[in-house]
Write a protein that holds these residues in place. Structure first.
Motif, short mmCIF file in Angstrom:
data_model
loop_
_atom_site.label_atom_id
_atom_site.label_comp_id
_atom_site.label_asym_id
_atom_site.label_seq_id
_atom_site.Cartn_x
_atom_site.Cartn_y
_atom_site.Cartn_z
N PRO A 1 36.33 48.79 31.04
CA PRO A 1 35.79 47.44 31.20
C PRO A 1 36.50 46.44 30.30
O PRO A 1 37.01 46.78 29.25
CB PRO A 1 34.31 47.59 30.78
N LEU B 1 25.41 41.81 39.89
CA LEU B 1 26.64 41.48 39.15
C LEU B 1 26.74 39.98 38.87
O LEU B 1 27.22 39.57 37.81
CB LEU B 1 27.86 41.94 39.96
N VAL C 1 34.15 42.31 38.75
CA VAL C 1 34.83 43.61 38.82
C VAL C 1 35.68 43.86 37.57
O VAL C 1 35.72 44.97 37.05
CB VAL C 1 35.69 43.70 40.10
N SER C 2 36.35 42.83 37.06
CA SER C 2 37.13 43.00 35.83
C SER C 2 36.26 43.44 34.67
O SER C 2 36.62 44.33 33.89
CB SER C 2 37.83 41.69 35.46
N MET D 1 33.35 44.99 34.78
CA MET D 1 32.71 46.29 34.96
C MET D 1 33.69 47.44 35.19
O MET D 1 33.46 48.56 34.73
CB MET D 1 31.74 46.22 36.15
N ALA D 2 34.76 47.20 35.92
CA ALA D 2 35.64 48.29 36.34
C ALA D 2 37.05 48.20 35.77
O ALA D 2 37.86 49.09 36.04
CB ALA D 2 35.72 48.33 37.87
N GLY E 1 39.95 44.33 38.74
CA GLY E 1 39.61 42.92 38.87
C GLY E 1 40.74 42.11 39.48
O GLY E 1 40.51 41.21 40.30
N ALA F 1 32.05 48.32 41.25
CA ALA F 1 31.64 47.62 40.04
C ALA F 1 30.13 47.70 39.84
O ALA F 1 29.64 47.87 38.72
CB ALA F 1 32.10 46.16 40.10
#
Length: 466
Positions: free
Chosen positions: A7, A82, A96-97, A99-100, A105, A387
């Motif tokens: 993350p 999210l 997404v960036s 979380m994942a 992202g 994500a």
């Protein structure tokens, strides 16, 4: 690979006074819902996108859209959770960036950029068809004109645009309701026709719509209600995003699904025969059910709805590009230009940067635009689901936010279904989209990743971190 799953750190020190600019929180849930509904643009989607589904799916169109809407509930849950955790104008890529990981992202940013650049001209090119009762225009030239008009409107204050788009939204809802009323009152077949799975064949005979065709059509069906995600792009400008993002996302999906699906059911039941339904000429059906005056009124409402959609989509797209520049996705001179705000508080350079290319895309083959959009939307939703699956680990576990029911089953099921839908798409569209994603990965590998301390620094508004 570690960049994909690690993350992004969001606990960085606050930016100095001359640091990244933030958009002002100026709209409530009503304004956000009006803008988001206008981006779904139910009437223009009904009249521009759905006819193509009738052409390939016939009486199975309503069923396919209904299945797509059910899938979108799970997608909306992911976006709502999210979006309340990460309320940034970056939308999907910021979520997404965080979380994942940075690479994931970046890839979702590329897919979202494809979607937001392609969808407006796809819708805009339908304007000429619905102005035909008054004047005959070239579809590409008319679409380009609509995109340029939407770009000019997008330079205005967001609150003003909420009122403009709200007025247009009322007109398009009236048009959709009128079509539904006429279709139901001129029904030629019963509810059983919705599951008859029939489409007119090229040889004049009736063909059966296979289950595989329905599954393949889900990519476009997801695109039909895709605009509900606009709420997360506006989350940085929504008041009280912890509460209003989820409300806006879920309410928009519910309202838009009804506005689109009910007329589709009515059209399926009201078409005189399977050939007329497969032809997808909704304007002609409306005229046949009523008279030319009513047909002209509906057509004008749809034309206004398309202009409305263009305005909102340009607003959405400019926020994505603005956020990417603020987050240092490009060489410094480009970042400085794209992150500039105008006198009305809108990112005016970013607005021009998405509006003008959108006008040029009106001259690209429509089938190619549809195909690439369907693949991009499906891939983007897949990454958002991943994500969401990671949204309750580490420091995010206890962060105050709206939480989806049935987690983690909901995102897991969504990942499996979307991966299968993606595998059924035409190879040429998979190759087009895959080639763009591959080029973006190379940009990441050779430019962004070696400069990880100064590039692609995904920022979260300070008031959204607590």
């Amino acid at each position: 690979m570690t960049d994909t799953l690690r993350p992004v750190e969001t606990g960085a020190p606050q930016a100095p006074a001359d640091g990244p600019q933030q958009l002002k929180r100026s709209i409530g849930v009503v304004g956000g819902t009006l803008l988001t509904l206008s981006c779904v643009t139910p009437a223009s989607t009904l009249f521009v996108v759905v006819p193509d589904l009738f052409g390939s799916l016939g009486t199975a169109t309503a069923l396919t859209i209904a299945i797509g809407s059910l899938l979108c509930i799970a997608v909306a849950f992911c976006y709502s959770e999210l979006g309340t955790l990460i309320s940034s104008a970056g939308g999907e890529y910021a979520m997404v960036s965080t979380m994942a990981g940075r690479l994931a992202g970046w890839l979702v940013f590329v897919l979202s950029l494809l979607v937001v650049m392609i969808v407006p001209p796809v819708i805009a090119m339908g304007t000429a068809d619905y102005l035909a009762p008054i004047v005959h225009l070239d579809p590409a030239m008319t679409g380009a004109g609509v995109m340029l008009l939407a770009t000019l409107a997008g330079l205005l204050d967001l609150r003003a645009n909420a009122w403009i788009t709200g007025i247009f939204l009322v007109l398009e809802v009236i048009a959709a309701a009128l079509v539904a009323l006429l279709g139901f009152t001129h029904g030629h077949r019963g509810l059983g026709s919705l599951t008859s799975l029939q489409v007119a064949g090229a040889d004049g005979h009736t063909d059966t719509v296979t289950a595989m065709l329905v599954i393949s059509g889900l990519a476009i069906a997801l695109f039909v209600t895709q605009g509900f995600s606009t709420a997360v792009y506006l989350s940085e400008e929504l008041e009280d995003p912890r509460r209003n993002v989820a409300r806006t996302v879920l309410a928009t999906l519910a309202i838009s699904a009804v506005i689109i699906l009910v007329p589709v059911v009515a059209i399926t039941m009201g078409a005189s025969d399977i050939e007329q339904l497969t032809g997808g000429d909704i304007g002609s059906m409306v005229t046949a059910w009523s008279n030319s005056a009513v047909g002209t009124f509906v057509s004008l409402c749809v034309a206004l709805a398309i202009i409305n959609a263009g305005i909102v989509m340009v607003i959405q797209n400019s926020r994505v590009l603005f956020a990417s520049a603020r987050d240092k996705a490009w060489p410094e001179p480009v970042n400085n230009v794209l992150s500039r705000l105008g006198r009305f508080g809108s990112p005016w350079v970013a607005t021009l940067a998405v509006g003008v290319p959108g006008a040029l895309l009106c001259f690209v083959n429509l089938d190619t635009l549809y195909g690439v959009t369907g693949v991009s939307v499906t891939g983007m939703y897949l990454l958002v689901a991943v994500a969401a699956l990671l949204a309750r680990r580490g420091p995010h576990r206890h962060t105050p936010a709206w939480r989806m029911p049935l987690w983690p089953a909901m995102p897991v099921l969504l990942i499996v279904v979307l991966a299968y839908v993606l595998s059924t798409q035409e190879t040429v569209y998979l190759l087009w989209t895959g080639g763009i994603v591959a080029a973006a990965t190379l940009y990441w590998a050779f430019y962004l990743r070696p400069r990880r301390d100064t590039r692609w620094l995904v920022s979260i508004p300070e008031d959204a971190r607590t």
